[in-house]
Design a protein around this motif. Structure first.
Motif, PDB file in Angstrom:
ATOM      1  N   GLY A  55       5.087 -12.211  -5.233  1.00 36.15           N
ATOM      2  CA  GLY A  55       5.358 -11.220  -5.583  1.00 36.15           C
ATOM      3  C   GLY A  55       4.670 -10.098  -6.253  1.00 36.15           C
ATOM      4  O   GLY A  55       4.708  -8.537  -6.068  1.00 36.15           O
ATOM      5  N   ASN A  56       4.754 -10.183  -7.128  1.00 33.18           N
ATOM      6  CA  ASN A  56       4.283  -9.614  -8.262  1.00 33.18           C
ATOM      7  C   ASN A  56       2.658  -9.765  -8.460  1.00 33.18           C
ATOM      8  O   ASN A  56       1.950  -9.422  -7.375  1.00 33.18           O
ATOM      9  CB  ASN A  56       4.305 -10.648  -9.654  1.00 33.18           C
ATOM     10  N   THR A  57       2.507  -7.971  -8.729  1.00 32.87           N
ATOM     11  CA  THR A  57       0.908  -7.473  -8.461  1.00 32.87           C
ATOM     12  C   THR A  57      -0.221  -7.141  -9.701  1.00 32.87           C
ATOM     13  O   THR A  57       1.139  -6.734 -10.948  1.00 32.87           O
ATOM     14  CB  THR A  57       0.981  -6.344  -6.820  1.00 32.87           C
ATOM     15  N   ASN A  58      -0.905  -6.814  -9.945  1.00 30.10           N
ATOM     16  CA  ASN A  58      -1.907  -6.881 -10.503  1.00 30.10           C
ATOM     17  C   ASN A  58      -3.260  -5.997  -9.632  1.00 30.10           C
ATOM     18  O   ASN A  58      -3.689  -6.439  -8.254  1.00 30.10           O
ATOM     19  CB  ASN A  58      -2.127  -7.483 -11.531  1.00 30.10           C
ATOM     20  N   TYR A  59      -3.834  -4.818 -10.723  1.00 25.78           N
ATOM     21  CA  TYR A  59      -4.546  -3.985 -10.113  1.00 25.78           C
ATOM     22  C   TYR A  59      -5.813  -3.590 -11.067  1.00 25.78           C
ATOM     23  O   TYR A  59      -5.297  -3.564 -12.263  1.00 25.78           O
ATOM     24  CB  TYR A  59      -4.115  -2.694  -9.455  1.00 25.78           C
ATOM     25  N   ALA A  60      -6.861  -3.385 -10.794  1.00 27.41           N
ATOM     26  CA  ALA A  60      -8.238  -2.888 -11.682  1.00 27.41           C
ATOM     27  C   ALA A  60      -7.570  -1.323 -11.469  1.00 27.41           C
ATOM     28  O   ALA A  60      -6.976  -1.218 -10.783  1.00 27.41           O
ATOM     29  CB  ALA A  60      -9.520  -3.263 -10.543  1.00 27.41           C
ATOM     30  N   ASP A  61      -7.943  -1.746 -12.480  1.00 23.12           N
ATOM     31  CA  ASP A  61      -7.712   0.032 -12.930  1.00 23.12           C
ATOM     32  C   ASP A  61      -9.236   1.378 -12.053  1.00 23.12           C
ATOM     33  O   ASP A  61      -8.394   1.978 -11.636  1.00 23.12           O
ATOM     34  CB  ASP A  61      -8.466   0.772 -14.367  1.00 23.12           C
ATOM     35  N   SER A  62      -9.716   0.899 -11.277  1.00 19.25           N
ATOM     36  CA  SER A  62     -10.595   1.867 -10.578  1.00 19.25           C
ATOM     37  C   SER A  62      -9.215   1.781  -9.364  1.00 19.25           C
ATOM     38  O   SER A  62     -10.037   2.937  -8.700  1.00 19.25           O
ATOM     39  CB  SER A  62     -11.911   1.265 -10.168  1.00 19.25           C
ATOM     40  N   VAL A  63      -8.532   1.836  -9.042  1.00 23.53           N
ATOM     41  CA  VAL A  63      -7.720   1.320  -7.753  1.00 23.53           C
ATOM     42  C   VAL A  63      -6.708   1.596  -7.806  1.00 23.53           C
ATOM     43  O   VAL A  63      -5.614   1.739  -7.137  1.00 23.53           O
ATOM     44  CB  VAL A  63      -7.952   0.248  -6.232  1.00 23.53           C
ATOM     45  N   LYS A  64      -5.989   1.163  -9.250  1.00 22.23           N
ATOM     46  CA  LYS A  64      -4.583   1.685  -9.740  1.00 22.23           C
ATOM     47  C   LYS A  64      -3.920   2.810  -9.045  1.00 22.23           C
ATOM     48  O   LYS A  64      -4.571   3.523 -10.060  1.00 22.23           O
ATOM     49  CB  LYS A  64      -4.754   1.064 -11.265  1.00 22.23           C
ATOM     50  N   GLY A  65      -2.764   3.116  -8.975  1.00 20.25           N
ATOM     51  CA  GLY A  65      -2.183   3.984  -7.986  1.00 20.25           C
ATOM     52  C   GLY A  65      -2.597   4.394  -6.738  1.00 20.25           C
ATOM     53  O   GLY A  65      -1.908   6.062  -5.868  1.00 20.25           O
ATOM     54  N   ARG A  66      -3.574   4.024  -6.368  1.00 21.69           N
ATOM     55  CA  ARG A  66      -4.222   4.823  -5.389  1.00 21.69           C
ATOM     56  C   ARG A  66      -3.610   3.852  -3.898  1.00 21.69           C
ATOM     57  O   ARG A  66      -4.571   3.796  -2.757  1.00 21.69           O
ATOM     58  CB  ARG A  66      -5.991   4.826  -4.782  1.00 21.69           C
ATOM     59  N   PHE A  67      -4.776   2.148  -4.193  1.00 28.86           N
ATOM     60  CA  PHE A  67      -4.137   0.779  -3.706  1.00 28.86           C
ATOM     61  C   PHE A  67      -2.961  -0.209  -3.905  1.00 28.86           C
ATOM     62  O   PHE A  67      -2.437   0.301  -5.122  1.00 28.86           O
ATOM     63  CB  PHE A  67      -5.456  -0.439  -3.559  1.00 28.86           C
ATOM     64  N   THR A  68      -2.523  -0.680  -2.289  1.00 30.28           N
ATOM     65  CA  THR A  68      -1.055  -1.465  -3.156  1.00 30.28           C
ATOM     66  C   THR A  68      -1.038  -2.335  -1.707  1.00 30.28           C
ATOM     67  O   THR A  68      -1.825  -2.713  -0.638  1.00 30.28           O
ATOM     68  CB  THR A  68      -0.491  -0.485  -2.431  1.00 30.28           C
ATOM     69  N   ILE A  69      -1.315  -4.005  -2.706  1.00 29.63           N
ATOM     70  CA  ILE A  69      -1.520  -5.052  -1.969  1.00 29.63           C
ATOM     71  C   ILE A  69       0.492  -5.891  -1.575  1.00 29.63           C
ATOM     72  O   ILE A  69       1.248  -5.370  -2.760  1.00 29.63           O
ATOM     73  CB  ILE A  69      -1.802  -5.761  -2.833  1.00 29.63           C
ATOM     74  N   SER A  70      -0.122  -6.105  -0.309  1.00 30.72           N
ATOM     75  CA  SER A  70       1.514  -6.539   0.243  1.00 30.72           C
ATOM     76  C   SER A  70       1.411  -8.018   0.632  1.00 30.72           C
ATOM     77  O   SER A  70      -0.056  -8.395   0.882  1.00 30.72           O
ATOM     78  CB  SER A  70       2.572  -6.336   0.710  1.00 30.72           C
ATOM     79  N   ARG A  71       1.991  -8.640   0.761  1.00 32.26           N
ATOM     80  CA  ARG A  71       2.305 -10.285   1.353  1.00 32.26           C
ATOM     81  C   ARG A  71       3.303 -10.293   2.656  1.00 32.26           C
ATOM     82  O   ARG A  71       4.570 -10.111   2.557  1.00 32.26           O
ATOM     83  CB  ARG A  71       1.168 -10.753   0.841  1.00 32.26           C
ATOM     84  N   ASP A  72       2.495 -11.077   3.760  1.00 31.86           N
ATOM     85  CA  ASP A  72       3.869 -11.050   4.655  1.00 31.86           C
ATOM     86  C   ASP A  72       3.894 -13.159   4.601  1.00 31.86           C
ATOM     87  O   ASP A  72       2.479 -13.456   5.310  1.00 31.86           O
ATOM     88  CB  ASP A  72       3.992 -11.527   5.476  1.00 31.86           C
ATOM     89  N   ASN A  73       4.564 -13.531   3.777  1.00 29.02           N
ATOM     90  CA  ASN A  73       4.114 -15.193   4.027  1.00 29.02           C
ATOM     91  C   ASN A  73       4.514 -15.979   4.975  1.00 29.02           C
ATOM     92  O   ASN A  73       3.328 -17.136   5.325  1.00 29.02           O
ATOM     93  CB  ASN A  73       5.324 -16.306   2.984  1.00 29.02           C
ATOM     94  N   ALA A  74       6.122 -15.150   5.725  1.00 26.57           N
ATOM     95  CA  ALA A  74       5.880 -16.088   7.317  1.00 26.57           C
ATOM     96  C   ALA A  74       4.660 -16.011   8.316  1.00 26.57           C
ATOM     97  O   ALA A  74       4.458 -16.552   9.512  1.00 26.57           O
ATOM     98  CB  ALA A  74       7.410 -15.377   7.664  1.00 26.57           C
ATOM     99  N   LYS A  75       4.169 -14.588   8.373  1.00 29.40           N
ATOM    100  CA  LYS A  75       2.862 -14.323   8.487  1.00 29.40           C
ATOM    101  C   LYS A  75       1.435 -14.955   8.137  1.00 29.40           C
ATOM    102  O   LYS A  75       1.091 -14.762   9.086  1.00 29.40           O
ATOM    103  CB  LYS A  75       2.957 -13.083   9.459  1.00 29.40           C
ATOM    104  N   LYS A  76       1.786 -15.490   7.265  1.00 31.17           N
ATOM    105  CA  LYS A  76       0.506 -16.139   6.805  1.00 31.17           C
ATOM    106  C   LYS A  76      -0.736 -14.458   6.382  1.00 31.17           C
ATOM    107  O   LYS A  76      -1.625 -15.035   6.839  1.00 31.17           O
ATOM    108  CB  LYS A  76      -0.155 -16.892   6.622  1.00 31.17           C
ATOM    109  N   MET A  77      -0.373 -13.480   5.815  1.00 33.46           N
ATOM    110  CA  MET A  77      -0.904 -12.529   6.324  1.00 33.46           C
ATOM    111  C   MET A  77      -0.851 -11.420   4.528  1.00 33.46           C
ATOM    112  O   MET A  77      -0.286 -11.868   4.174  1.00 33.46           O
ATOM    113  CB  MET A  77      -0.410 -11.393   7.005  1.00 33.46           C
ATOM    114  N   VAL A  78      -1.668 -11.148   4.585  1.00 36.11           N
ATOM    115  CA  VAL A  78      -2.401 -10.249   3.074  1.00 36.11           C
ATOM    116  C   VAL A  78      -2.607  -8.621   3.355  1.00 36.11           C
ATOM    117  O   VAL A  78      -3.139  -8.787   4.253  1.00 36.11           O
ATOM    118  CB  VAL A  78      -3.368 -10.941   1.965  1.00 36.11           C
ATOM    119  N   TYR A  79      -1.766  -7.712   2.710  1.00 39.97           N
ATOM    120  CA  TYR A  79      -2.842  -6.656   3.433  1.00 39.97           C
ATOM    121  C   TYR A  79      -3.044  -6.118   1.838  1.00 39.97           C
ATOM    122  O   TYR A  79      -2.714  -5.910   0.848  1.00 39.97           O
ATOM    123  CB  TYR A  79      -1.111  -5.274   3.517  1.00 39.97           C
ATOM    124  N   LEU A  80      -3.117  -4.599   1.960  1.00 39.60           N
ATOM    125  CA  LEU A  80      -4.549  -3.164   1.375  1.00 39.60           C
ATOM    126  C   LEU A  80      -3.993  -2.822   1.844  1.00 39.60           C
ATOM    127  O   LEU A  80      -4.720  -2.086   2.435  1.00 39.60           O
ATOM    128  CB  LEU A  80      -5.992  -4.356   0.445  1.00 39.60           C
TER     129      LEU A  80
END
Length: 115
Positions: A55-80
């Protein structure tokens, strides 16, 4: 074999928000770091967000502060979650592992931001 299916792209106005989803098949999904990439017309594909298996996250400078990545391992999903969208965010967005050998690319999902 892992398959990746992206969805959620749309046409939005400057400053708008979108939530992209990536559905992954395969039993080892929860062990993989995952990333969101984008490719604008005439440009190379770029990695914009990464989430580790823990669950640790990292972002490109161009999207930092605006985009958020997350995941749900049980559902095998990744979100942006994309907020404060800009015209320069216009691109086809893909998910895949961020490092090493890639899974087969999905079809991507088109995000278009109008000014």
């Amino acid at each position: 074999q892992v398959q990746l299916v992206e969805s959620g792209g749309d046409l939005v106005q400057l400053g708008g928000s979108l939530r992209l989803s990536c559905a992954a098949s395969g039993s080892i999904f929860s062990l993989n770091d995952m990333g969101w990439y984008r490719q604008a017309p005439g440009k190379q594909r770029e990695l914009v967000a990464v989430i580790s298996s823990g669950g640790n996250t990292n972002y490109a400078d161009s999207v930092k502060g605006r985009f958020t990545i997350s995941r749900d391992n049980a559902k095998k999903m990744v979100y942006l979650q994309m907020n404060s969208l800009k015209p320069e965010d216009t691109a086809v967005y893909y998910c895949n592992v961020p490092y090493g050998s890639k899974y087969p690319w999905g079809q991507g999902t088109q995000v278009t931001v109008s000014s």
